[in-house]
Scaffold this active site. Structure first.
Site, PDB file in Angstrom:
ATOM      1  CB  SER A 118      -9.053 -20.892 103.804  1.00  0.00           C
ATOM      2  OG  SER A 118     -10.083 -21.716 103.289  1.00  0.00           O
ATOM      3  CD  GLU A 157     -11.688 -15.701  94.267  1.00  0.00           C
ATOM      4  OE1 GLU A 157     -11.334 -16.022  95.421  1.00  0.00           O
ATOM      5  OE2 GLU A 157     -11.008 -14.958  93.530  1.00  0.00           O
ATOM      6  CD  GLU A 194      -2.292 -12.963  95.338  1.00  0.00           C
ATOM      7  OE1 GLU A 194      -2.952 -12.405  96.237  1.00  0.00           O
ATOM      8  OE2 GLU A 194      -2.427 -14.154  95.038  1.00  0.00           O
ATOM      9  CG  ASN A 196      -6.397 -11.224 100.673  1.00  0.00           C
ATOM     10  OD1 ASN A 196      -6.253 -10.117 100.171  1.00  0.00           O
ATOM     11  ND2 ASN A 196      -5.963 -12.329 100.080  1.00  0.00           N
ATOM     12  CD  GLN A 203       4.513 -28.296  92.402  1.00  0.00           C
ATOM     13  OE1 GLN A 203       5.653 -28.324  92.869  1.00  0.00           O
ATOM     14  NE2 GLN A 203       3.444 -28.047  93.149  1.00  0.00           N
TER      15      GLN A 203
END
Length: 326
Positions: free
Chosen positions: A153, A214, A92, A205, A27
Site C-alpha cells: 500500500s 507480519e 516501528e 518498508n 483515537q
C-alpha cells in the site's frame, strides 16, 4: 532529573498492574474519561487502561507513535510513585520513530521487537513442535497460479524494496495487490490470495536491525508461499525464522540472479518442497492481538526486568546497531 531519585532496590510485587496509557494507533483519549477494560494475563498480572489507577500502577506503557505525532502527552505533571517504571514502546523501525532526544532521562525500559529491548515483543516466533510430524509438503505446489506476488500500500519509488520490485518484475511476472495497485485485499481474502503464489515478496518498508514483521510471520508462512525477504540482515532472519524457510534478496549478487533462482525452484517440485521441510519440526506463530502480545510479554518477563535503569539517551539506543548507551 527527578527520575534519578528513584530507588528500585527493594522492588517486588505479588500483584502486578500494567497501565496502558492509551491505545496504540487509536483515537486520542479524553483525559477525563476512564476506560474500563481489564486484561488478566496471569493470576498475578493484569493490564488496564484506567488512568485513575496511575498512582498504583507498577508499569506505565507509552506507545511512541502517539507521542511523536503529538496526539498524547506524558503525564509529567502527576506525582509519580517512586517504584513505578515507565515503558517506551515502539513496533516501528528506527527510521520511523521520530526525534527522541526530548525523552532523555524519562523512561526506565524499552519495549520493542528487538531482542536487546528490555521487553521483547516480536511480530512472530518459531516454536518447536512437541513431536516431529510426517512429511507435510507433498502438495505444496498444488493450486499455485502465479510465480510471485506482493501486497503493498505504501509504495515510494525511492524505497529499496520498490527498486528491487521494479527490477524483478521486468524479468519475471509479479502479481501486485494492495492500495498502490488499486487491488485492495480484505483480511478474509489476504491469505487465500497469497496462497496461489509460489513466492511472496515479504519486503519491509525499511532496512533495520531485527525489523521482521507480519509480512513474514503471517502473509508468507500462514498462506503457504515461500517468503522472499528484504529488510533486516540475513543473520537476523536466521536467528528467529525456521531453517531454510525463506529466500533473502541479499544472498544474490543481482536481482537478475534472484529472478533466475526463483524460476528454477518453482520449476523443480523437489527443490520447492524443501522450503517447507521446516514444518516437520517447527511451527510459526504470528502475533494477533496487541493486548495479548504486550500483556503476556511483560508478565512473563517482569521478574527479570532491570530494577534501576534509566535511559539517559533513548535516541542513541534506538539508532544503535547493537546495545545502545544507557
Amino acid at each position: 532529573m527527578w527520575l534519578n531519585d528513584f530507588n528500585f532496590d527493594s522492588y517486588h510485587r505479588t500483584q502486578v498492574t500494567i497501565l496502558m496509557w492509551y491505545e496504540p494507533y487509536g483515537q486520542p483519549n479524553n483525559p477525563s474519561e476512564d476506560t474500563s477494560w481489564v486484561r488478566n494475563c496471569t493470576p498475578r498480572c493484569k493490564m488496564v487502561q484506567q488512568r485513575s489507577l496511575f498512582p498504583t500502577a507498577d508499569l506505565v506503557v507509552f506507545h511512541n507513535f502517539e507521542l511523536i505525532m503529538r496526539r498524547q502527552k506524558l503525564p509529567v505533571d502527576l506525582p509519580r510513585p517512586p517504584t513505578q517504571r515507565w515503558v517506551w514502546m515502539s513496533m516501528e523501525s528506527h527510521v520511523h520513530n521520530g526525534d527522541l532526544r526530548r525523552f532523555a532521562g524519562i523512561f526506565n525500559m524499552t519495549m520493542s521487537y528487538r531482542r536487546d529491548a528490555d521487553i521483547t515483543t516480536p511480530y512472530g516466533e518459531r516454536l518447536a513442535k512437541e513431536a516431529e510430524g510426517d512429511d507435510p509438503v507433498e502438495d505444496v505446489a498444488r493450486n499455485k497460479s502465479f510465480l510471485a506476488c506482493w501486497v503493498v500500500s505504501n509504495y515510494k519509488s525511492y524505497h529499496r524494496r520498490s527498486q528491487v520490485y521494479k527490477e524483478l518484475s521486468a524479468i519475471i511476472p509479479v502479481k501486485v495487490y494492495g492500495r498502490w495497485a488499486r487491488k485492495p485485499l480484505s483480511s478474509k481474502a489476504l491469505l487465500p490470495t497469497i496462497s496461489r503464489c509460489y513466492f511472496y515478496l515479504a519486503f519491509e518498508n525499511s532496512e533495520s536491525k531485527e525489523y521482521i514483521t507480519e509480512k513474514l510471520w503471517k502473509n508468507a508462512y500462514q498462506s503457504g508461499a515461500v517468503p522472499v525477504v528484504l529488510g533486516a540482515p540475513v543473520k537476523d532472519y536466521e536467528a528467529v525464522a525456521p531453517p531454510h524457510s525463506f529466500i533473502h534478496v541479499e544472498e544474490f549478487a543481482s536481482v537478475k540472479e534472484l529472478a533466475e533462482y526463483l524460476q528454477q525452484v518453482a520449476g523443480d517440485h523437489k527443490r520447492y518442497s524443501e522450503y517447507f521441510h521446516w514444518k516437520r519440526k517447527w511451527k510459526a506463530k504470528a502475533q494477533k492481538d496487541w493486548r495479548e502480545n504486550v500483556c503476556n510479554n511483560i508478565c512473563s518477563q517482569f521478574d527479570h526486568l532491570p530494577p534501576n535503569k534509566v535511559y539517559t539517551d533513548l535516541a542513541a539506543w534506538v539508532q544503535a546497531t547493537g546495545n545502545g548507551t544507557i
